[in-house]
Scaffold this active site. Structure first.
Site, PDB file in Angstrom:
ATOM      1  CG  ASP A 133      -2.131   0.792   1.127  1.00 44.12           C
ATOM      2  OD1 ASP A 133      -2.197   1.602   0.179  1.00 44.12           O
ATOM      3  OD2 ASP A 133      -3.034   0.619   1.953  1.00 44.12           O
ATOM      4  CB  CYS A 173      -5.894   2.368  -2.270  1.00 42.71           C
ATOM      5  SG  CYS A 173      -7.162   2.086  -1.095  1.00 42.71           S
ATOM      6  CG  HIS A 229     -10.297   1.888   1.071  1.00 44.44           C
ATOM      7  ND1 HIS A 229      -9.291   2.734   0.691  1.00 44.44           N
ATOM      8  CD2 HIS A 229     -11.259   2.688   1.614  1.00 44.44           C
ATOM      9  CE1 HIS A 229      -9.618   3.976   0.981  1.00 44.44           C
ATOM     10  NE2 HIS A 229     -10.808   3.976   1.544  1.00 44.44           N
TER      11      HIS A 229
END
Lengths: 444, 444
Positions: B42, B81, B138
């Site tokens: 990430d 993301c 997410h």
């Protein structure tokens, strides 16, 4: 700050015989009341003058100024034209007068720069200078914002950001050519009209001190080359997707024509014997557009990367400034205001609160270089340059560049130089609070 | 397009024994039903793995994968993301499902990715694969958006964009740790918890084909190093102006801990004799943040400059892919979807309309490289890459780069390559019309 102020005062004494001397002399002509010819091109890339490395554009007259004067490598404008011009006229950050973006032809036309009685041309006029703006204004359309209201004795030009070089129509579709306050229709290619009026202004005022702001729209869109009428498809904005698209050659021809005009202006000064008594500055109002060459800078007009704000700047003043020198002294457009006022021995009332400095003693080698701190802001970015360091803020992203080592802004040092981020970011915040408070006081 | 489709089908035949073979074999175990371990880090910079040139971060296990597999130089994600993860799960441009930006903790929590029954984990599950997501999701907080709804048999992790690595609180201040649909409290550093659960998942499913998506939050903010509790000042966003600021060493330690976790996962595969029958992919979800090293790319996360979207990607599959090779084949996250489905011989219903391609035959050297066209969009930028060329649109500004010759995007060729602007800009417009129409049909 204290250091800069000292230098400014020293410079005024050094170059203009001091405020007292100037005041004592009154409006009569003398070497301490030099003329100023400020030439501002439009949307030209940092690398598009020969003196700045252009390879496919010939600018012999601008290059000659560099050979006979001082070429600045680190001179700045705002990222678009209205803010740059507002800072020149007011001598202060354009944010203070709420002119942070280019005035749009399509936008509300009730915005503009209100006269204060202490703008650059007004102060020069009060000091006995003949003052002229030839070319682009772009600081408001309404009569109360007009150049003549700001102290320009003479205005010939247009009020929009861009006009058709042949028909002189703005993006609004309306004719946009004025002689003082009167709309006029004059045949001719805009660059040539500007040159001719600038030459005439100089000739008419040769016997008195004068300031002329020659504000070429070359090489802003529409990209219409000289001597070949091309209909401007979009005066508001021109793009590579136009059919046929404008070319680099069109752009080069436009800029070369402006250079030829500068040649005529220089010949006029020489013919009239005004060369040694005239400070000539050539610069540009913001970063280059897509047909430009911004090399070695990154990005372009409208952004706060160097390619958006760093511009060429050449100062020639025979006998006062050295010839053929290059200076890394950082400067910004509102330094022109302070420099011109100092060079001309013009009294500056304290309430003018100039934010620039007089660069001339530094360029002359009579004062040491000074560290500067500059701020910029757009809707999406903020930036500060202090010394060689630049902090660029874009959304959540923070970038740190050493502009001396990395003018192309390729090596982000944000990780390594957290100390600089911590030092510089609060400066941006303070600056914003300061300019915003003044803007709100102006138009709450 | 026809060419890509042909290759995709060829690859399925080549690498998986063909859809018929796979269908005939059913859910029993065999070399043509390989496991897939997808590891996604990430906010890691393009240059932050040793195999990608890192100098101050040690990633021996990731580097080992590069030595034993194929390292892609031109692999892409979205600039943030949520969109990247949406494209992986759907196999299509994230714009089609309206997930163009990161879901904000502070924003409306009624948004997320709705299951369709044909997402990547769902199709694998239907094909007899055990499916697990360990780590960051997410793609929505509400139960109807949860990983288990999308076909993940097992979920252990969190639903926010960022959590405290120690307390597992999200920026909302709420605990954000789940085992399947149940909120859980587990002590431990998040990276280690992810590693442990991934290892356990592999051990538990060693006898059947499995797909595990190991989605580390390292090295996203808050930058809390392992083995030393540091209170996360801002889970939502961490900045160099924090006092004290996080450091590159903190970031490096976090990433090195993820690499150690990858080492444990690789050891588990080896111990269980699964190495040759497991495709391992390591990649990252978007460009690096300010503590990252994006060298040699420009700019960072959130932007459409290469530093915002180009990410490391390494594919290891002993016996199927060559060892120690580097590939310049351009790829994008939704290619992972197509590649994993092809490698596992998973039937893909036509209505899934995958937009990626199976990269494996190309990486294996069994198919020639193919020219690709990729699109990106943020609120302020649009971009297309076709072949080696990239057109970047930012407001009025158009930039053209040759990414093969100038990966750092330093040399804008907009002037010279108007032909490319004219060819590529309409592609962006068509793509936008296409994805926007689909999004509007989804939620008019």
């Amino acid at each position: 700050m204290a250091r800069s102020a000292t230098i400014l005062i020293a410079a005024a004494v050094l170059l203009a015989g001091g405020p007292a001397a100037a005041a004592g002399q009154g409006p009569s002509r003398g070497p301490e009341r030099p003329n100023v010819v400020l030439i501002v091109t439009d949307d030209v890339g940092y690398g598009d003058f020969g003196a700045y490395g252009a390879t496919d554009i010939r600018t012999p007259h601008i290059d000659r100024l560099a050979k006979e004067g001082v070429r600045l490598t680190d001179f700045y404008a705002a990222p678009v034209c209205t803010p740059t011009r507002a800072s020149l006229i007011t001598g202060r950050y354009q944010q203070r007068v709420g002119l942070e973006e280019a005035l749009a032809s399509a936008g509300p036309r009730d915005r503009g720069l209100l006269p204060t009685g202490r703008s650059l041309p007004q102060l020069l006029k009060k000091n006995g200078y003949a003052t002229g703006l030839i070319g682009k204004w772009h600081l408001g359309w309404k009569p109360e914002f007009a150049p003549n209201e700001h102290g320009f004795d003479y205005f010939f030009g247009f009020k929009s950001g861009a006009i058709d070089f042949y028909t002189h129509e703005a993006a609004s579709g309306l004719d946009d050519l004025f002689e003082n306050t009167t709309p006029v229709q004059v045949d001719g290619y805009m660059t040539d009209l500007i040159t001719a009026r600038a030459v005439r202004f100089i000739e008419q005022h040769a016997a008195e001190p004068f300031f002329v702001d020659v504000s070429y729209n070359a090489a802003h869109w529409p990209w219409q080359p000289p001597d070949r009428y091309v209909k401007a498809r979009q005066v508001a904005l021109q793009a590579p997707t136009d059919d046929p698209p404008p070319t680099r050659r069109d752009y080069a021809a436009m800029l070369e024509r402006a250079d030829a005009g500068i040649g005529e202006i220089l010949r006029t000064l020489a013919t009239l014997g005004l060369e040694r008594n005239t400070l000539v500055v050539v610069t540009n109002d913001n970063g280059g557009e897509w047909l430009s060459r911004n090399t070695p800078l990154s990005n372009r007009k409208g952004t706060l990367w160097e390619g958006g704000v760093r511009v060429p700047a050449i100062f020639r003043w025979p006998g006062r400034l050295p010839a053929g020198r290059t200076s890394g002294q950082p400067g910004i457009f509102m330094d022109l205001t302070a420099s011109i006022l100092a060079a001309t021995g013009t009294p500056v009332p304290p309430e003018a609160r100039l934010e620039g400095i007089n660069l001339l003693p530094i360029l002359a080698g009579q004062a040491p270089p000074v560290e500067r701190t500059f701020f910029w802001r757009t809707r999406t970015q903020k930036a500060v340059r202090r010394g060689d360091w630049k902090l660029l803020v874009e959304g959540n992203a923070l970038f740190v560049f050493n502009l001396r080592a990395d003018v192309g802004e390729h090596d982000d040092l944000a990780r390594e130089r957290v100390d600089l981020i911590r030092a510089l970011r609060p400066l941006i915040a303070s600056w914003e609070a300061d300019v915003d408070a003044e803007r709100k006081a102006l138009a709450p």
